[in-house]
Motif scaffolding. Structure first.
Motif, short mmCIF file in Angstrom:
data_model
loop_
_atom_site.label_atom_id
_atom_site.label_comp_id
_atom_site.label_asym_id
_atom_site.label_seq_id
_atom_site.Cartn_x
_atom_site.Cartn_y
_atom_site.Cartn_z
N VAL A 1 -51.18 -21.42 -25.81
CA VAL A 1 -52.20 -20.56 -25.78
C VAL A 1 -52.69 -20.13 -24.28
N ASN A 2 -52.77 -21.09 -23.47
CA ASN A 2 -53.28 -20.78 -22.24
C ASN A 2 -52.03 -20.30 -21.14
N ASN B 1 -52.11 -25.99 -27.02
CA ASN B 1 -53.02 -25.57 -25.79
C ASN B 1 -52.04 -24.97 -24.73
N GLU B 2 -50.87 -25.62 -24.51
CA GLU B 2 -50.17 -25.04 -23.35
C GLU B 2 -49.59 -23.53 -23.80
N GLU C 1 -60.10 -24.26 -28.08
CA GLU C 1 -60.88 -24.60 -27.20
C GLU C 1 -62.01 -25.60 -27.49
N ARG D 1 -54.80 -10.67 -29.08
CA ARG D 1 -54.71 -12.04 -29.41
C ARG D 1 -54.95 -12.29 -31.13
N ALA E 1 -48.53 -17.33 -21.34
CA ALA E 1 -48.84 -17.73 -22.89
C ALA E 1 -48.54 -16.86 -23.96
N VAL F 1 -48.69 -22.15 -19.06
CA VAL F 1 -48.55 -23.51 -18.22
C VAL F 1 -47.40 -23.48 -17.19
#
Length: 386
Positions: free
Chosen positions: A141-142, A138-139, A302, A334, A234, A144
């Motif tokens: 992909v987004n 998650n980190e 997600e 992506r 990301a 952090v």
């Protein structure tokens, strides 16, 4: 003039380990170091050439591009500020790789490299720090922001980083007159030769401490801890290295900071496997579901999404969920989520289940084998990108 092969420059093979590459570069850097070869233009160029080779071969991504495409692969797109295109300034090399030189040539030990300030006096550069940061999917992909605590050299508060007791117990060096450099004139058959080198008395500081600070033993730095905020974009990947400028060790006696090198490591995900910027999920379905068709829940970063599985879907078929993968770290789109369909075969059956399968075994629908097109390689390739 064509560039020499980087492996030839460092005298290593293409199968050399990172440690062997580093050792070879250090040997070359010491051999052609400007302090060891004052006024020698050829040695300076070889010093730059070795640094350029090491800058590429020490970076796994750049090394891979170089191995595949040669110098063209690390031209303008190599990144990192140097791009495999060469170093025009010796001080750039000291700033980038000063911590590699060890204790050679004064000031290149535990406190890093050096550069020249106004008047030729040496300004000590602190060594770089390297830390590992583990990220979950998650980190990655987004992106952090992380707070990490590092132990590093910081300015001594008792002498304000000067190394002198009370911050004023020093005097101008008599050998160099405060310049940090000395000039020598040699008489040769061709005439006079003038060379400039670091002052051997003050080691380039331009001043001498008369009463050292008791807290830092005259170095001007002490060990302490600092909490540093790191913004990680990301799309980063395993082994990728981020450079946080000026967050490394402080240089001795009023020097400048080195950098903080952040090495990325990835945590394994329970259901998703990374392949470049794509993600792969292995979907296991029962024989009735894959034959009759069903709706399956697929995990994404997600959350879960529902995907319709058509009746008669073949094992090993690849379903593509576009844009559900990992963002490119350079912002070029992506990746996708690739769902690979597998058939789960039960190992134990009840008597009733066995009788039902025996009936199906002899029914017409289960007698016909795959068609020639279904067997073909090109049909399978079409399925992969469906």
């Amino acid at each position: 003039m064509a560039k020499r092969d980087y492996y030839e420059v460092l005298e290593v093979s293409k199968t050399a380990t990172p440690e062997e590459i580093k050792k070879a570069y250090r040997k070359k850097a010491i051999q052609f170091h400007p302090d060891k070869n004052p006024g020698n233009h050829e040695a300076e160029e070889k010093f730059k050439e070795a640094a350029e080779a090491y800058e590429v071969l020490s970076n796994p991504e750049k090394k891979q591009r170089y191995d595949q495409f040669g110098h063209a692969g690390v031209g303008g797109a190599a990144g990192g500020g140097y791009s495999g295109g060469g170093f025009s300034d010796i001080e750039d090399i000291f700033s980038a790789f000063g911590d590699i030189f060890g204790g050679h040539f004064g000031g290149f030990g535990g406190f890093g490299g050096s550069s020249r300030g106004r008047g030729g006096r040496r300004v000590s550069r602190g060594s770089d720090l390297r830390v590992k940061v583990k990220l979950n999917l998650n980190e990655i992909v987004n992106g952090v922001e992380k707070k990490i605590k590092v132990k590093k050299y910081v300015a001594c508060q008792h002498c304000n980083g000067t190394g002198a007791k009370n911050g004023s117990s020093y005097t101008t060096c008599n050998t160099c007159g405060g310049n940090g450099q000395v000039t020598r004139i040699q008489h040769t058959l061709l005439g006079q030769m003038q060379t400039t080198s670091t002052c051997p008395t003050c080691q380039g500081d331009g001043k001498m401490i008369t009463d050292k600070c008791n807290h830092c033993a005259g170095e001007g730095v002490v060990r302490d801890e600092e909490v540093i905020n790191i913004k990680i974009p990301a799309g980063v990947g395993e082994g990728m290295q981020l450079n946080v400028s000026g967050k490394g060790n402080l240089g001795r006696r009023g020097g400048i900071n080195g950098d903080l090198l952040v090495v990325i490591t990835e945590e394994d995900h329970e259901e998703l496997v990374r392949d470049g910027n794509n993600l792969i999920h292995n979907l296991f379905l029962s024989f009735p579901d894959i034959t009759l068709g069903t709706t399956a829940e697929i995990p994404t970063v997600e959350g879960k999404v529902k995907v319709k599985i058509e009746a008669g879907t073949q094992p090993e078929k690849i379903l593509r969920l576009r844009g559900k993968g990992i963002p490119d770290v350079n912002g070029y789109g992506r990746g996708d989520l690739l769902v690979r369909v597998h058939v789960w075969i039960p190992k134990k059956l009840s008597n009733e289940e066995k009788r039902m399968l025996e009936k199906l075994q002899s029914s017409p629908g289960f007698q016909e084998g795959p068609s020639s097109s279904e067997k073909s390689f090109f049909a399978k390739m079409r399925d992969m990108f469906e």
